[in-house]
Enzyme design. Sequence first.
Site, PDB file in Angstrom:
ATOM      1  CG  PHE A 122      48.108  46.817  13.172  1.00  0.00           C
ATOM      2  CD1 PHE A 122      49.221  46.579  12.439  1.00  0.00           C
ATOM      3  CD2 PHE A 122      47.007  47.512  12.737  1.00  0.00           C
ATOM      4  CE1 PHE A 122      49.258  47.103  11.063  1.00  0.00           C
ATOM      5  CE2 PHE A 122      47.139  47.895  11.398  1.00  0.00           C
ATOM      6  CZ  PHE A 122      48.350  47.958  10.457  1.00  0.00           C
ATOM      7  CG  ASP A 207      44.873  52.040  18.050  1.00  0.00           C
ATOM      8  OD1 ASP A 207      43.572  52.119  17.676  1.00  0.00           O
ATOM      9  OD2 ASP A 207      45.519  51.624  17.546  1.00  0.00           O
ATOM     10  CE  LYS A 236      40.600  49.256  11.056  1.00  0.00           C
ATOM     11  NZ  LYS A 236      40.804  48.709   9.701  1.00  0.00           N
TER      12      LYS A 236
HETATM   13  C1  LIG Z   1      43.896  48.885  16.136  1.00  0.00           C
HETATM   14  C2  LIG Z   1      44.213  49.683  14.823  1.00  0.00           C
HETATM   15  N1  LIG Z   1      45.083  50.778  14.750  1.00  0.00           N
HETATM   16  C3  LIG Z   1      45.547  51.654  13.878  1.00  0.00           C
HETATM   17  C4  LIG Z   1      44.996  51.011  12.596  1.00  0.00           C
HETATM   18  C5  LIG Z   1      45.517  51.797  11.400  1.00  0.00           C
HETATM   19  O1  LIG Z   1      44.552  52.370  10.811  1.00  0.00           O
HETATM   20  P1  LIG Z   1      44.428  53.047   9.373  1.00  0.00           P
HETATM   21  O2  LIG Z   1      44.657  51.770   8.447  1.00  0.00           O
HETATM   22  O3  LIG Z   1      43.497  53.771   9.137  1.00  0.00           O
HETATM   23  O4  LIG Z   1      45.864  53.965   9.248  1.00  0.00           O
HETATM   24  C6  LIG Z   1      44.212  49.977  12.264  1.00  0.00           C
HETATM   25  C7  LIG Z   1      43.956  49.315  11.018  1.00  0.00           C
HETATM   26  O5  LIG Z   1      43.755  48.282  10.872  1.00  0.00           O
HETATM   27  C8  LIG Z   1      43.951  49.269  13.536  1.00  0.00           C
HETATM   28  O6  LIG Z   1      43.226  47.982  13.572  1.00  0.00           O
END
Ligand SMILES: Cc1ncc(COP(=O)(O)O)c(C=O)c1O
Length: 381
Positions: A122, A207, A236
């Site tokens: 994700f 990520d 986050k």
């Molecule tokens: C691993 C990862 N990357 C990207 C995102 C996307 O982040 P945002 O919701 O701040 O755009 C998330 C959100 O849950 C995530 O867990």
Amino acid sequence: MSSLFNNYARRPVHLVKGKGTVVEDENGKQYLDFTSGIAVVSLGHAHPAIVKAIQLQSEKLWHVSNLFESPEQEKLAATLTKDTHFSHSFFCNSGAEANEAAIKLARKHTSKSTIITFSQSFHGRTFGAMAATGQDKIKQGFGPMLATFKTVPFNDPEALEAAIDNDVAAIMLEVIQGEGGIHAVTPEFASVITDICKSKGILCIVDEVQTGIGRTGTRYAYEQTGLQPDIMTLAKGLGGGFPIGAMLGTADLFDSFGPGSHGTTFGGNPLAVAVAKTVVDHVFEEEFLKEVSSKSEALSQKLKKTLPSDKFDIRGEGLLIGIDCKEDVTPYVRQAEEAGLLVVQAGTDVIRLLPPLTVTEQEIDQAVDILTSILLSPITI
Ligand SMILES: Cc1ncc(COP(=O)(O)O)c(C=O)c1O
């Protein structure tokens, strides 16, 4: 009828305040927040140092555009990259934005277009991040996707090797897949990725939007894997509840992100940066990180001791723990909420525990008691 779009399956719980791990709804009911706003409130709710940082900054300057130099962004970038092989940072407002920046930088630097990502990953909801995400349900109805993302099975060296061709700019992965069900990269797969990237001149993007900033007991989760990322994304937990994202990169990449190549109006906003600096100054203390690891050990050991291993698989690292119940956990999540414990699903079958990094051992005991009594008794909702 709600005046909001219906894109979230919201629970009818109106939270109005919080302190540490505890949040309270409008009726005065208290909950242990083992979601921390989905890995966001790293220092707990209303941490005094964060409250002070935002108060002080709000009296000085709320916003200044990136047309001007920013000593405060410089300081935050220096703290994030200190004792790492990264040398530069770019600030934005969210995880998806940080990933968009990473995708653009990788393509521009390599002049290649394919980004390899993994099944069940994700990476966010914007167009590039959505295309990068290895879950069909996230993409449904929004096609056609950007063509140059290739999704490969996770932790499968042969499939990865087969997907490599001359057009691959980067391999992008979560060190532990959070939304996808708490699946960590294996040491063997990490070493295959590192070898491929080195031998073929392919960039590695981690990520760490969910795993970064102490969540797994080290500053960044990749430190525990042998991966040598060229680019890392954060969001986050970095802002402890104030929106901020970041992309960190190595010195080699510096020239590929020159003036005009990328930008954002709000990225690196002074309020966000003041809060993020306070968060990282706390979390990056050696003692603090050690405590995250020992609390994690306590949490997972207690769960493993109480929940039979033939029915429940406990996975994860640090304070990112998943209980795979091998069935749809929606009813359990509801029951926990009734009992005063907020948890979040990862995929269908996994209960994800993401308490604030400041959670106490006593709160861990309370949460484990609630969870185990729910998971070991018949469903009543
Ligand atoms: C691993 C990862 N990357 C990207 C995102 C996307 O982040 P945002 O919701 O701040 O755009 C998330 C959100 O849950 C995530 O867990």
